[in-house]
Structure formats: structure tokens, C-alpha cells
Design a protein around this motif. Structure first.
Motif, mmCIF file in Angstrom:
data_model
loop_
_atom_site.group_PDB
_atom_site.id
_atom_site.type_symbol
_atom_site.label_atom_id
_atom_site.label_comp_id
_atom_site.label_asym_id
_atom_site.label_seq_id
_atom_site.Cartn_x
_atom_site.Cartn_y
_atom_site.Cartn_z
ATOM 1 N N SER A 44 -38.571 -36.224 -33.925
ATOM 2 C CA SER A 44 -37.895 -35.141 -34.644
ATOM 3 C C SER A 44 -36.504 -35.583 -35.094
ATOM 4 C CB SER A 44 -37.777 -33.901 -33.750
ATOM 5 O OG SER A 44 -36.802 -34.109 -32.743
ATOM 6 N N ASN A 45 -35.776 -34.678 -35.719
ATOM 7 C CA ASN A 45 -34.418 -34.963 -36.171
ATOM 8 C C ASN A 45 -33.371 -34.638 -35.110
ATOM 9 O OD1 ASN A 45 -34.639 -32.200 -36.212
ATOM 10 N ND2 ASN A 45 -33.699 -31.938 -38.220
ATOM 11 N N SER A 46 -33.795 -34.429 -33.855
ATOM 12 C CA SER A 46 -32.864 -34.076 -32.793
ATOM 13 C C SER A 46 -33.187 -34.844 -31.513
ATOM 14 C CB SER A 46 -32.949 -32.569 -32.497
ATOM 15 O OG SER A 46 -32.150 -32.242 -31.380
ATOM 16 N N ALA A 47 -32.148 -35.338 -30.868
ATOM 17 C CA ALA A 47 -32.316 -36.014 -29.582
ATOM 18 C C ALA A 47 -32.017 -35.068 -28.417
ATOM 19 C CB ALA A 47 -31.390 -37.231 -29.513
ATOM 20 N N ALA A 48 -31.653 -33.836 -28.740
ATOM 21 C CA ALA A 48 -31.319 -32.857 -27.702
ATOM 22 C C ALA A 48 -32.588 -32.228 -27.138
ATOM 23 C CB ALA A 48 -30.423 -31.766 -28.291
ATOM 24 N N ALA A 49 -32.516 -31.870 -25.873
ATOM 25 C CA ALA A 49 -33.641 -31.171 -25.239
ATOM 26 C C ALA A 49 -33.859 -29.817 -25.914
ATOM 27 C CB ALA A 49 -33.347 -30.966 -23.753
ATOM 28 N N VAL A 50 -35.091 -29.387 -25.940
ATOM 29 C CA VAL A 50 -35.429 -28.078 -26.509
ATOM 30 C C VAL A 50 -34.800 -26.996 -25.626
ATOM 31 C CG1 VAL A 50 -37.314 -26.492 -27.053
ATOM 32 C CG2 VAL A 50 -37.592 -28.946 -27.489
ATOM 33 N N ALA A 51 -34.044 -26.108 -26.242
ATOM 34 C CA ALA A 51 -33.386 -25.015 -25.522
ATOM 35 C C ALA A 51 -34.093 -23.700 -25.818
ATOM 36 C CB ALA A 51 -31.917 -24.922 -25.939
ATOM 37 N N ALA A 52 -33.877 -22.712 -24.972
ATOM 38 C CA ALA A 52 -34.423 -21.373 -25.221
ATOM 39 C C ALA A 52 -33.882 -20.870 -26.546
ATOM 40 C CB ALA A 52 -34.032 -20.425 -24.092
ATOM 41 N N GLY A 53 -34.762 -20.369 -27.393
ATOM 42 C CA GLY A 53 -34.365 -19.861 -28.696
ATOM 43 C C GLY A 53 -34.442 -20.890 -29.808
ATOM 44 N N ASP A 54 -34.754 -22.138 -29.482
ATOM 45 C CA ASP A 54 -34.895 -23.154 -30.529
ATOM 46 C C ASP A 54 -36.150 -22.900 -31.347
ATOM 47 O OD1 ASP A 54 -32.599 -24.457 -29.801
ATOM 48 O OD2 ASP A 54 -33.584 -26.262 -29.034
ATOM 49 N N VAL A 55 -36.055 -23.210 -32.626
ATOM 50 C CA VAL A 55 -37.201 -23.120 -33.527
ATOM 51 C C VAL A 55 -37.660 -24.537 -33.816
ATOM 52 C CG1 VAL A 55 -37.991 -22.429 -35.822
ATOM 53 C CG2 VAL A 55 -36.388 -20.978 -34.562
ATOM 54 N N ILE A 56 -38.910 -24.830 -33.476
ATOM 55 C CA ILE A 56 -39.486 -26.143 -33.742
ATOM 56 C C ILE A 56 -40.351 -26.017 -34.989
ATOM 57 C CG2 ILE A 56 -40.928 -28.015 -32.851
ATOM 58 C CD1 ILE A 56 -40.262 -26.947 -30.004
ATOM 59 N N ASP A 57 -39.957 -26.725 -36.042
ATOM 60 C CA ASP A 57 -40.704 -26.731 -37.295
ATOM 61 C C ASP A 57 -41.851 -27.716 -37.135
ATOM 62 O OD1 ASP A 57 -41.701 -27.277 -39.865
ATOM 63 O OD2 ASP A 57 -39.741 -27.019 -40.796
ATOM 64 N N LEU A 58 -43.066 -27.190 -37.014
ATOM 65 C CA LEU A 58 -44.227 -28.033 -36.742
ATOM 66 C C LEU A 58 -44.786 -28.707 -37.985
ATOM 67 C CD1 LEU A 58 -46.071 -25.721 -34.197
ATOM 68 C CD2 LEU A 58 -44.564 -27.652 -33.725
ATOM 69 N N GLY A 59 -44.585 -28.131 -39.163
ATOM 70 C CA GLY A 59 -45.076 -28.746 -40.381
ATOM 71 C C GLY A 59 -45.473 -27.740 -41.435
ATOM 72 N N PRO A 60 -45.980 -28.255 -42.571
ATOM 73 C CA PRO A 60 -46.253 -27.401 -43.722
ATOM 74 C C PRO A 60 -47.544 -26.597 -43.633
ATOM 75 C CG PRO A 60 -46.848 -29.654 -44.232
ATOM 76 C CD PRO A 60 -46.222 -29.677 -42.859
ATOM 77 N N LEU A 61 -47.488 -25.431 -44.258
ATOM 78 C CA LEU A 61 -48.655 -24.583 -44.513
ATOM 79 C C LEU A 61 -48.704 -24.396 -46.023
ATOM 80 C CD1 LEU A 61 -48.030 -21.874 -41.764
ATOM 81 C CD2 LEU A 61 -49.928 -23.501 -41.782
ATOM 82 N N PRO A 62 -49.822 -24.692 -46.671
ATOM 83 C CA PRO A 62 -49.857 -24.664 -48.132
ATOM 84 C C PRO A 62 -49.892 -23.261 -48.729
ATOM 85 C CG PRO A 62 -52.011 -25.249 -47.264
ATOM 86 C CD PRO A 62 -51.081 -25.173 -46.086
ATOM 87 N N SER A 63 -49.417 -23.158 -49.937
ATOM 88 C CA SER A 63 -49.494 -21.922 -50.706
ATOM 89 C C SER A 63 -50.955 -21.542 -50.896
ATOM 90 C CB SER A 63 -48.834 -22.150 -52.072
ATOM 91 O OG SER A 63 -48.974 -21.011 -52.875
ATOM 92 N N GLY A 64 -51.250 -20.260 -50.798
ATOM 93 C CA GLY A 64 -52.620 -19.791 -50.968
ATOM 94 C C GLY A 64 -53.488 -19.955 -49.735
ATOM 95 N N PHE A 65 -52.887 -20.316 -48.608
ATOM 96 C CA PHE A 65 -53.631 -20.524 -47.366
ATOM 97 C C PHE A 65 -53.779 -19.188 -46.649
ATOM 98 C CE2 PHE A 65 -53.870 -22.538 -42.974
ATOM 99 C CZ PHE A 65 -55.134 -23.084 -43.165
ATOM 100 N N LEU A 66 -55.008 -18.786 -46.377
ATOM 101 C CA LEU A 66 -55.302 -17.560 -45.635
ATOM 102 C C LEU A 66 -55.279 -17.902 -44.150
ATOM 103 C CD1 LEU A 66 -56.260 -14.610 -45.346
ATOM 104 C CD2 LEU A 66 -58.593 -15.432 -45.714
ATOM 105 N N LEU A 67 -54.260 -17.432 -43.443
ATOM 106 C CA LEU A 67 -54.103 -17.713 -42.017
ATOM 107 C C LEU A 67 -55.039 -16.801 -41.239
ATOM 108 C CD1 LEU A 67 -50.209 -17.818 -41.931
ATOM 109 C CD2 LEU A 67 -51.769 -19.772 -42.004
ATOM 110 N N GLU A 68 -56.061 -17.390 -40.621
ATOM 111 C CA GLU A 68 -57.066 -16.590 -39.932
ATOM 112 C C GLU A 68 -56.960 -16.649 -38.412
ATOM 113 O OE1 GLU A 68 -60.605 -16.761 -43.226
ATOM 114 O OE2 GLU A 68 -60.694 -18.177 -41.575
ATOM 115 N N ASP A 69 -56.585 -17.809 -37.878
ATOM 116 C CA ASP A 69 -56.610 -17.964 -36.428
ATOM 117 C C ASP A 69 -55.743 -19.151 -36.033
ATOM 118 O OD1 ASP A 69 -57.314 -17.490 -33.800
ATOM 119 O OD2 ASP A 69 -59.272 -18.437 -33.937
ATOM 120 N N ALA A 70 -55.299 -19.160 -34.783
ATOM 121 C CA ALA A 70 -54.538 -20.290 -34.255
ATOM 122 C C ALA A 70 -54.785 -20.417 -32.761
ATOM 123 C CB ALA A 70 -53.048 -20.118 -34.528
ATOM 124 N N GLN A 71 -54.603 -21.631 -32.282
ATOM 125 C CA GLN A 71 -54.695 -21.917 -30.853
ATOM 126 C C GLN A 71 -53.556 -22.852 -30.477
ATOM 127 O OE1 GLN A 71 -58.610 -23.203 -29.378
ATOM 128 N NE2 GLN A 71 -59.313 -22.991 -31.477
#
Length: 158
Positions: free
Chosen positions: A41-68
């Protein structure tokens, strides 16, 4: 009784070679090192409470149905998280607003296991977005290995 037939329930579906041609599974691995920082990632700091981790892109027109979330090796005890999305351009959409907890909140990121997230609505992204994992409760201070898996349909640009 008459049969009621929907004229074309495959609107905006692309592909055409097979009826399942637009179903997509996107995987987003996130691992932390022994100090609790996200590897690659772009950070060497430990993940803190309240941090937002950007996992990656979701394309336009993508119907989000489920996640695990597949927690192979959990984060520090008591850490939970929310899984959702935000728009790449930083501008919210009035019809489909950003939702940092679309797939759930209070998800246990500390205990190994498979978490089937829960959402009561289907969302089609009108523009490119980012899958985000927001942590809560505590800072991470150990190595972990988690994979977010998003299932949906590529419906094409709105």
C-alpha cells in the motif's frame, strides 16, 4: 391462468455468447505485515481504528449483488469492519449514494472464517467506484490475510 412473460429482462446485458457472460467475481486481497501495516500500500503505518482501506476498483455499470470476506488470518483481536464503496471522482450520486457499509458493518476481521455479508438492496454503479473496508474498534498490530470477494453483473454503462 395466463402466463405473464417479461418482454426482455436482459436489458443492458452485454456479451451474448452465453446467458451467463456478464456475471463477474472480483477478488481483493489485503494482507498486513507483522507491524499491522497493509502490504503493498501507500502507507507504512499500522491500520488504525477508523482507517479506510481502498481495496480496488469497481467498474461503472456493475450491479453489486453479493460479497464475502474470507479471513484466512485475522487482524488483532476485536477489530471489526464495514465493507462498501465510494466513487472514484469523489462526487456522490443522488440516485445511488456512496455507502461505506453497503455489504455490512461490524464484520469480524479478527477471527479466521468466511463472512457472508448481508445487504437488502441491489445497487448498480452509475460511474466507477472503489471497494472500501473501514476498520473499527482497535488498531492492528499483527500480520493478517483477508480476501474480499464481490459478485455481480456487468450491466454496461448507464
Amino acid at each position: 391462468m395466463p402466463t405473464i412473460k417479461i418482454n426482455d429482462n436482459r436489458l443492458n446485458q452485454f456479451g451474448g455468447a452465453a446467458q451467463y457472460g456478464n456475471v463477474t467475481t472480483l477478488r481483493y486481497p489485503v494482507a498486513t505485515n507483522a507491524a499491522g501495516a497493509v502490504i503493498g500500500s501507500n502507507s507504512a503505518a499500522a491500520v488504525a481504528a477508523g482507517d479506510v482501506i481502498d481495496l480496488g476498483p469497481l467498474p461503472s455499470g456493475f450491479l453489486l449483488e453479493d460479497a464475502q470476506l474470507l479471513v484466512k488470518v485475522g487482524m488483532t483481536a476485536t477489530i471489526t469492519g464495514s465493507l462498501g464503496f465510494k466513487y472514484e471522482d469523489g462526487v456522490n450520486d443522488t440516485k445511488v449514494p456512496e455507502d461505506a457499509a453497503l455489504f455490512g458493518t461490524g464484520l469480524n476481521l479478527a477471527t479466521a472464517g468466511r463472512i457472508r455479508t448481508a445487504t437488502s438492496r441491489l445497487v448498480t454503479l452509475p460511474k466507477p467506484a472503489r471497494l472500501i473496508l473501514t476498520t473499527a474498534v482497535a488498531a492492528n498490530a499483527k500480520a493478517s490475510d483477508i480476501v474480499a470477494i464481490v459478485h455481480g453483473e456487468r450491466m454496461g454503462a448507464a
